[in-house]
Design a protein around this motif. Sequence first.
Motif, short mmCIF file in Angstrom:
data_model
loop_
_atom_site.label_atom_id
_atom_site.label_comp_id
_atom_site.label_asym_id
_atom_site.label_seq_id
_atom_site.Cartn_x
_atom_site.Cartn_y
_atom_site.Cartn_z
N MET A 1 0.85 -1.23 -0.08
CA MET A 1 -0.04 0.01 -0.09
C MET A 1 0.89 1.21 0.18
O MET A 1 2.08 1.10 0.41
N GLY A 2 0.54 2.44 -0.16
CA GLY A 2 1.16 3.51 -0.59
C GLY A 2 1.10 4.44 0.70
O GLY A 2 0.70 4.08 1.71
N VAL A 3 1.72 5.63 0.57
CA VAL A 3 1.78 6.70 1.55
C VAL A 3 0.83 7.76 1.41
O VAL A 3 0.73 8.38 0.41
N CYS A 4 0.03 8.01 2.57
CA CYS A 4 -1.09 8.73 2.49
C CYS A 4 -0.92 9.91 3.51
O CYS A 4 -0.65 9.61 4.72
N TRP A 5 -0.72 11.36 3.03
CA TRP A 5 -0.95 12.17 4.17
C TRP A 5 -2.74 12.72 4.16
O TRP A 5 -3.24 12.75 3.25
N PHE A 6 -2.89 12.91 5.54
CA PHE A 6 -4.13 13.24 5.82
C PHE A 6 -3.95 14.68 6.70
O PHE A 6 -3.48 14.87 7.75
N VAL A 7 -4.54 15.85 5.96
CA VAL A 7 -4.39 17.13 6.39
C VAL A 7 -5.33 17.92 7.07
O VAL A 7 -6.30 18.22 6.10
N GLY A 8 -5.75 18.24 8.30
CA GLY A 8 -6.86 18.79 8.88
C GLY A 8 -7.03 18.73 10.11
O GLY A 8 -6.24 18.57 10.94
N LEU A 9 -8.50 18.43 10.34
CA LEU A 9 -8.87 18.48 11.78
C LEU A 9 -9.02 17.08 12.63
O LEU A 9 -9.06 16.31 12.26
N THR A 10 -8.28 17.59 13.67
CA THR A 10 -8.48 16.31 14.87
C THR A 10 -9.41 17.05 16.13
O THR A 10 -9.30 18.24 16.59
N THR A 11 -10.28 16.22 16.55
CA THR A 11 -10.96 16.57 17.89
C THR A 11 -10.85 15.56 18.63
O THR A 11 -10.29 14.24 18.22
N LEU A 12 -11.57 15.50 19.85
CA LEU A 12 -11.85 14.34 20.92
C LEU A 12 -13.39 14.07 20.91
O LEU A 12 -14.03 15.06 21.11
N HIS A 252 -13.71 8.10 2.77
CA HIS A 252 -12.60 9.07 2.30
C HIS A 252 -11.28 8.58 2.61
O HIS A 252 -10.23 8.39 1.85
N GLY A 253 -11.13 7.84 3.69
CA GLY A 253 -9.80 7.23 3.98
C GLY A 253 -9.73 5.92 3.09
O GLY A 253 -8.49 5.83 2.69
N ALA A 254 -10.46 5.20 3.02
CA ALA A 254 -10.58 4.18 2.10
C ALA A 254 -10.26 4.68 0.45
O ALA A 254 -9.58 4.07 -0.06
N LEU A 255 -11.11 5.82 0.40
CA LEU A 255 -10.73 6.23 -1.10
C LEU A 255 -9.31 6.44 -1.32
O LEU A 255 -8.43 6.10 -2.30
N ALA A 256 -8.75 7.51 -0.44
CA ALA A 256 -7.26 7.67 -0.44
C ALA A 256 -6.28 6.41 -0.37
O ALA A 256 -5.36 6.30 -1.23
N ALA A 257 -6.78 5.46 0.49
CA ALA A 257 -5.72 4.10 0.56
C ALA A 257 -5.68 3.56 -0.70
O ALA A 257 -4.70 3.23 -1.21
N ALA A 258 -7.00 3.46 -1.21
CA ALA A 258 -6.99 2.68 -2.77
C ALA A 258 -6.39 3.40 -3.94
O ALA A 258 -5.62 2.90 -4.64
N LEU A 259 -6.46 4.68 -3.88
CA LEU A 259 -6.17 5.50 -4.72
C LEU A 259 -4.44 5.66 -4.67
O LEU A 259 -3.48 5.37 -5.77
N ALA A 260 -3.82 5.50 -3.51
CA ALA A 260 -2.44 5.42 -3.31
C ALA A 260 -2.01 4.22 -3.72
O ALA A 260 -0.61 4.12 -4.12
#
Length: 294
Positions: A1-12, A252-260
């Motif tokens: 699998m590839g390398v994915c960056w996820f850029v943005g918000l984290t909450t609790l 979205h996470g699965a889409l990014a992983a598949a595209l990567a």
Amino acid sequence: MGVCWFVGLTTLDVVHRSPVRPGPNQKVTATRQDVAAGGPAANAAVTAAALGARALLVTALGAGPVATAARADLEAHGVEVHDVVAPGQDFPLAVSAVLVDDGTGDRSVVSADAALATAPAPPSGLLAGLPAPDVVLLDGHHPAVARAVVGHLDALEPRPRVVLDAGRWRPLFAELLPVADVAALSADFTVPDEVVPGHGGAAAAARALGARAVVVTHGPDPVEWTEGGASGAVDVPRVEARDTLGAGDAFHGALAAALAAGTPLPEACDRAARVASTRVAHVGPRGWLAEVRP
């Protein structure tokens, strides 16, 4: 699998499950409680990591106790966390109050998102020190961080594929849609008429602003995609909805992983729809991940 960056918000996220919704000035007893990191980019990163991708999260956390809890959950689920806040400095990370209806699985959320403070741009050298990504997902939160990442990507060769998570309009999207290789829109996403007059719908507006491909999700209904001169729809597996919290983020996470991994867009949408359906079929923010691990 590839390398994915996820850029943005984290909450609790503090999640309560209840068979009834409280009325005005009323208290109800929850049947279940969970505490986990949340936010579009963070949840997508957790999903990608579960699927076997190398998932790096570029976000604003800080050193406070809320951030410590969120970071611990993310790292426990295989996410590499890169904080733009200076070491030892506090940051008012949002705590999201979530209620999941025990009967329908529908969720209600109250959160400050990224409105409590302005996240700084990444410190010098942070982005250059990260492994080159195959795919970068931007969620439209933390503008200074998103702009810095976009500027960094312009210097990379080959330029990584950019996925934009567009659940609801944010002014920053006028800057991000032109750099998006795939704009992933929710059915509720709209582009203001003053941004693209007479656009004829969100997907058309996203393309007019420069997105090379557009994906539109419709909950349990088929996922529509358009890329170049081709278009189509992907069926979403039918499941009993037990918990819809984070379903879009899982997609979205699965889409990014598949595209990567080099998967063509239609097949990537199919995989993402299956992952999102798995998430919806399970109660709780993290237990479902065991069902999708490679």
